[in-house]
Design a protein around this motif. Sequence first.
Motif, PDB file in Angstrom:
ATOM      1  N   SER A   1       0.744  -1.038   0.033  1.00 48.50           N
ATOM      2  CA  SER A   1       0.002   0.036  -0.044  1.00 48.50           C
ATOM      3  C   SER A   1       0.941   1.244  -0.066  1.00 48.50           C
ATOM      4  CB  SER A   1      -0.936  -0.080   1.095  1.00 48.50           C
ATOM      5  OG  SER A   1      -0.227  -0.099   2.459  1.00 48.50           O
ATOM      6  N   LYS A   2       1.783   1.337   0.810  1.00 52.74           N
ATOM      7  CA  LYS A   2       2.640   2.561   0.824  1.00 52.74           C
ATOM      8  C   LYS A   2       3.584   2.517  -0.264  1.00 52.74           C
ATOM      9  CE  LYS A   2       5.004   1.209   4.606  1.00 52.74           C
ATOM     10  NZ  LYS A   2       4.090   0.195   5.302  1.00 52.74           N
ATOM     11  N   LYS A   3       4.125   1.350  -0.938  1.00 51.90           N
ATOM     12  CA  LYS A   3       4.761   1.397  -2.212  1.00 51.90           C
ATOM     13  C   LYS A   3       4.204   1.791  -3.412  1.00 51.90           C
ATOM     14  CE  LYS A   3       8.950   0.142  -0.234  1.00 51.90           C
ATOM     15  NZ  LYS A   3      10.125   0.974  -0.344  1.00 51.90           N
ATOM     16  N   LEU A   4       2.960   1.362  -3.316  1.00 53.62           N
ATOM     17  CA  LEU A   4       2.191   1.742  -4.594  1.00 53.62           C
ATOM     18  C   LEU A   4       1.812   3.054  -4.690  1.00 53.62           C
ATOM     19  CD1 LEU A   4       0.169  -1.717  -5.313  1.00 53.62           C
ATOM     20  CD2 LEU A   4       2.097  -0.961  -6.388  1.00 53.62           C
ATOM     21  N   ALA A   5       1.541   3.571  -3.269  1.00 54.17           N
ATOM     22  CA  ALA A   5       0.922   4.893  -3.044  1.00 54.17           C
ATOM     23  C   ALA A   5       1.999   5.955  -3.717  1.00 54.17           C
ATOM     24  CB  ALA A   5       0.760   5.238  -1.647  1.00 54.17           C
ATOM     25  N   ALA A   6       3.165   5.378  -3.776  1.00 53.23           N
ATOM     26  CA  ALA A   6       4.394   6.233  -4.100  1.00 53.23           C
ATOM     27  C   ALA A   6       4.442   6.238  -5.960  1.00 53.23           C
ATOM     28  CB  ALA A   6       5.869   5.810  -3.737  1.00 53.23           C
ATOM     29  N   GLY A   7       3.723   5.670  -6.424  1.00 55.38           N
ATOM     30  CA  GLY A   7       3.545   5.686  -7.762  1.00 55.38           C
ATOM     31  C   GLY A   7       4.596   5.053  -8.704  1.00 55.38           C
ATOM     32  N   LEU A   8       4.892   3.778  -8.218  1.00 52.13           N
ATOM     33  CA  LEU A   8       5.748   3.054  -8.770  1.00 52.13           C
ATOM     34  C   LEU A   8       5.569   2.359  -9.899  1.00 52.13           C
ATOM     35  CD1 LEU A   8       7.439   1.170  -5.502  1.00 52.13           C
ATOM     36  CD2 LEU A   8       8.207   3.404  -6.526  1.00 52.13           C
ATOM     37  N   GLU A   9       6.673   2.150 -11.115  1.00 53.58           N
ATOM     38  CA  GLU A   9       6.340   1.152 -12.084  1.00 53.58           C
ATOM     39  C   GLU A   9       7.151   0.124 -11.791  1.00 53.58           C
ATOM     40  OE1 GLU A   9       7.801   3.294 -15.532  1.00 53.58           O
ATOM     41  OE2 GLU A   9       7.888   5.117 -14.667  1.00 53.58           O
ATOM     42  N   VAL A  10       8.221  -0.056 -11.231  1.00 56.83           N
ATOM     43  CA  VAL A  10       8.841  -1.336 -10.647  1.00 56.83           C
ATOM     44  C   VAL A  10       9.222  -1.413  -9.341  1.00 56.83           C
ATOM     45  CG1 VAL A  10      11.033  -2.796 -11.377  1.00 56.83           C
ATOM     46  CG2 VAL A  10       9.903  -1.514 -13.156  1.00 56.83           C
ATOM     47  N   LEU A  11       8.960  -2.891  -8.883  1.00 58.86           N
ATOM     48  CA  LEU A  11       9.127  -2.918  -7.235  1.00 58.86           C
ATOM     49  C   LEU A  11       9.943  -4.164  -7.185  1.00 58.86           C
ATOM     50  CD1 LEU A  11       9.012  -2.388  -4.391  1.00 58.86           C
ATOM     51  CD2 LEU A  11       6.871  -3.781  -4.401  1.00 58.86           C
ATOM     52  N   VAL A  12      11.174  -4.370  -6.625  1.00 59.17           N
ATOM     53  CA  VAL A  12      11.721  -5.788  -6.315  1.00 59.17           C
ATOM     54  C   VAL A  12      11.903  -5.751  -4.905  1.00 59.17           C
ATOM     55  CG1 VAL A  12      14.343  -6.556  -6.434  1.00 59.17           C
ATOM     56  CG2 VAL A  12      13.447  -5.307  -8.480  1.00 59.17           C
ATOM     57  N   LEU A  13      11.584  -6.875  -4.469  1.00 65.51           N
ATOM     58  CA  LEU A  13      11.571  -7.383  -3.255  1.00 65.51           C
ATOM     59  C   LEU A  13      12.587  -8.342  -2.734  1.00 65.51           C
ATOM     60  CD1 LEU A  13       7.857  -7.803  -4.161  1.00 65.51           C
ATOM     61  CD2 LEU A  13       8.232  -6.490  -2.124  1.00 65.51           C
ATOM     62  N   ASP A  14      13.210  -8.038  -1.588  1.00 63.01           N
ATOM     63  CA  ASP A  14      13.871  -8.995  -0.854  1.00 63.01           C
ATOM     64  C   ASP A  14      13.263  -9.701   0.380  1.00 63.01           C
ATOM     65  OD1 ASP A  14      16.192 -10.172   0.332  1.00 63.01           O
ATOM     66  OD2 ASP A  14      17.253  -8.279   1.034  1.00 63.01           O
ATOM     67  N   VAL A  15      12.730 -10.812  -0.001  1.00 63.58           N
ATOM     68  CA  VAL A  15      11.952 -11.567   1.144  1.00 63.58           C
ATOM     69  C   VAL A  15      13.124 -12.391   1.823  1.00 63.58           C
ATOM     70  CG1 VAL A  15      10.188 -13.082   1.818  1.00 63.58           C
ATOM     71  CG2 VAL A  15       9.976 -11.624  -0.213  1.00 63.58           C
ATOM     72  N   LYS A  16      13.278 -12.088   3.092  1.00 64.10           N
ATOM     73  CA  LYS A  16      14.115 -12.738   3.996  1.00 64.10           C
ATOM     74  C   LYS A  16      13.654 -14.038   4.538  1.00 64.10           C
ATOM     75  CE  LYS A  16      17.088  -9.352   4.114  1.00 64.10           C
ATOM     76  NZ  LYS A  16      18.130  -9.372   3.239  1.00 64.10           N
ATOM     77  N   CYS A  17      14.596 -15.052   4.918  1.00 70.94           N
ATOM     78  CA  CYS A  17      14.271 -16.561   5.277  1.00 70.94           C
ATOM     79  C   CYS A  17      15.213 -16.728   6.368  1.00 70.94           C
ATOM     80  CB  CYS A  17      14.133 -17.416   3.947  1.00 70.94           C
ATOM     81  SG  CYS A  17      14.079 -19.188   4.464  1.00 70.94           S
ATOM     82  N   GLY A  18      14.872 -17.346   7.487  1.00 70.60           N
ATOM     83  CA  GLY A  18      15.725 -17.946   8.385  1.00 70.60           C
ATOM     84  C   GLY A  18      15.581 -17.278   9.883  1.00 70.60           C
ATOM     85  N   ALA A  19      16.578 -17.750  10.457  1.00 75.66           N
ATOM     86  CA  ALA A  19      16.478 -17.504  12.080  1.00 75.66           C
ATOM     87  C   ALA A  19      16.202 -15.932  12.447  1.00 75.66           C
ATOM     88  CB  ALA A  19      17.647 -17.906  12.826  1.00 75.66           C
ATOM     89  N   GLY A  20      16.677 -15.158  11.649  1.00 77.29           N
ATOM     90  CA  GLY A  20      16.656 -13.767  12.054  1.00 77.29           C
ATOM     91  C   GLY A  20      15.375 -12.968  11.081  1.00 77.29           C
ATOM     92  N   ALA A  21      14.502 -13.788  10.583  1.00 78.47           N
ATOM     93  CA  ALA A  21      13.590 -13.533   9.493  1.00 78.47           C
ATOM     94  C   ALA A  21      12.334 -13.533   9.994  1.00 78.47           C
ATOM     95  CB  ALA A  21      13.541 -13.916   8.138  1.00 78.47           C
ATOM     96  N   PHE A  22      10.863 -12.902   9.745  1.00 84.36           N
ATOM     97  CA  PHE A  22       9.846 -13.206  10.176  1.00 84.36           C
ATOM     98  C   PHE A  22       9.548 -14.826   9.423  1.00 84.36           C
ATOM     99  CE2 PHE A  22       9.321  -8.608  10.663  1.00 84.36           C
ATOM    100  CZ  PHE A  22       9.250  -8.677  11.844  1.00 84.36           C
ATOM    101  N   MET A  23       9.759 -14.834   8.472  1.00 82.16           N
ATOM    102  CA  MET A  23       9.632 -16.013   7.802  1.00 82.16           C
ATOM    103  C   MET A  23      10.741 -16.830   8.102  1.00 82.16           C
ATOM    104  SD  MET A  23       6.612 -15.716   6.475  1.00 82.16           S
ATOM    105  CE  MET A  23       5.651 -14.211   6.722  1.00 82.16           C
ATOM    106  N   LYS A  24      10.525 -18.126   8.708  1.00 81.36           N
ATOM    107  CA  LYS A  24      11.675 -18.894   9.108  1.00 81.36           C
ATOM    108  C   LYS A  24      12.200 -20.147   8.247  1.00 81.36           C
ATOM    109  CE  LYS A  24      11.633 -16.868  13.060  1.00 81.36           C
ATOM    110  NZ  LYS A  24      12.560 -15.803  13.474  1.00 81.36           N
TER     111      LYS A  24
END
Length: 438
Positions: A188-211
């Motif tokens: 919602s925040k990113k698209l409100a900025a009027g982006l054309e392209v978005l690259v996401l870094d999805v973290k995985c593991g002991a220090g991430a929300f997604m384990k």
Amino acid sequence: MDARTIIAKLRDGARPSAAELGWFARGLASGAVSDAQAGAFAMAALMRGRTGDDGTFRVALTRAMRDSGRVLEWDLNGPVVDKHSTGGVGDCVSLLLAPALAACGAYVPMISGRGLGHTGGTLDKLEAIPGFGTELGEERFRAQVEDLRCAIVAADAAMAPADRRLYAVRDVTATVESVDLITASILSKKLAAGLEVLVLDVKCGAGAFMKTPAAARDLAQALVETARGAGCRASALISGMEQPLVPAAGNALEVIEVMETLADGPVNPELFELVARLGGEALARAGQAADRREGAAQIGAALSDGRAAERFGRMVAAQGGPVDFVERWRDRLPAAPYVLEVQATTEGHVAGIDTEALGQAVVHLGGGRLREGDRVNPAVGLSGLSRIGDRIEPGAPLALIHAADEAAATAAARAVAAAYRIGPAPVVVPELFIGWVG
């Protein structure tokens, strides 16, 4: 419509309509929806989330939250791109990537967040720089993006105001982990900025929300499909967070890692390569490079030849920081008054790290928030963190604690020592780059 009916529908496993979600988002923005109702909605979304449906719930919720406020439009002579990380420990990628992308010809209106749970926030890190302001207002934000090609700011109060309410509630109601709420909050925040392209870094593991890799892939898929459903070109890199990305955690201490990279190039190869990969994908998606490999080479060159450093310095000055920060950053960053070395008590190799525990140690030192509204101490944190695979001798340093006083340092030292698992045999270092989605 009323909030109770919408909450009950979600609680009972039904899917609220786009009109109902739009009404609820506007209520969050206006205050017609109370904090108690916002918390109940968040808990219902967590417990009865719609991650198994065809994605229409996430798209509708994201659009509703985006459209709860102002949505920017741009008329620029280049692509409007951005990146987002789902959060980790020692993750200072955004501070490098925004100026590097700008140096390569992209426009980067980066709307960022503060620390959430055990993870650090980009805005908190930048505010460790004396005078750096993240609340610019739309007119100044637009002017800076048009002039410098990059700005890193907090969401304007008029942009995705529904998320501003729900984001704060999630952090204090144990609902941070909801895939649907994470997706809608980020996008919602990113698209409100009027982006054309978005690259996401999805973290995985002991220090991430997604384990686990499976959970990270589910979130990456949700983010990519939702962004595309809302009209933005998107892709996601799943990256490992079994240990801090850099050997430091804490706001000013991570800025030091950034400045050493800008000054000296790939002093931390994993940080350098992650920035290059994410930036390369963004440039390729934006048509600025033939493919992600060529784009990564462009980003690496900008980091190595001083163009990203020059752009970062201009951004710092434009947002209220020292005009000579790039040249004199060692003199400008705050330092904690008490430093304590954590020493290993056994011989062997670092076999594992409870990375979330390290993040929590920083929070308890004052480098994050235990309660909404807590002030952050930018100087505290951890540095010199031993890495998985390191050979350790008794008495060797595992980490340095940077604290406000001796009592806080001693408590953090116990937590840090407990977070390290030392084994007798060499171990395989976990993969940082797990794969792309989209």
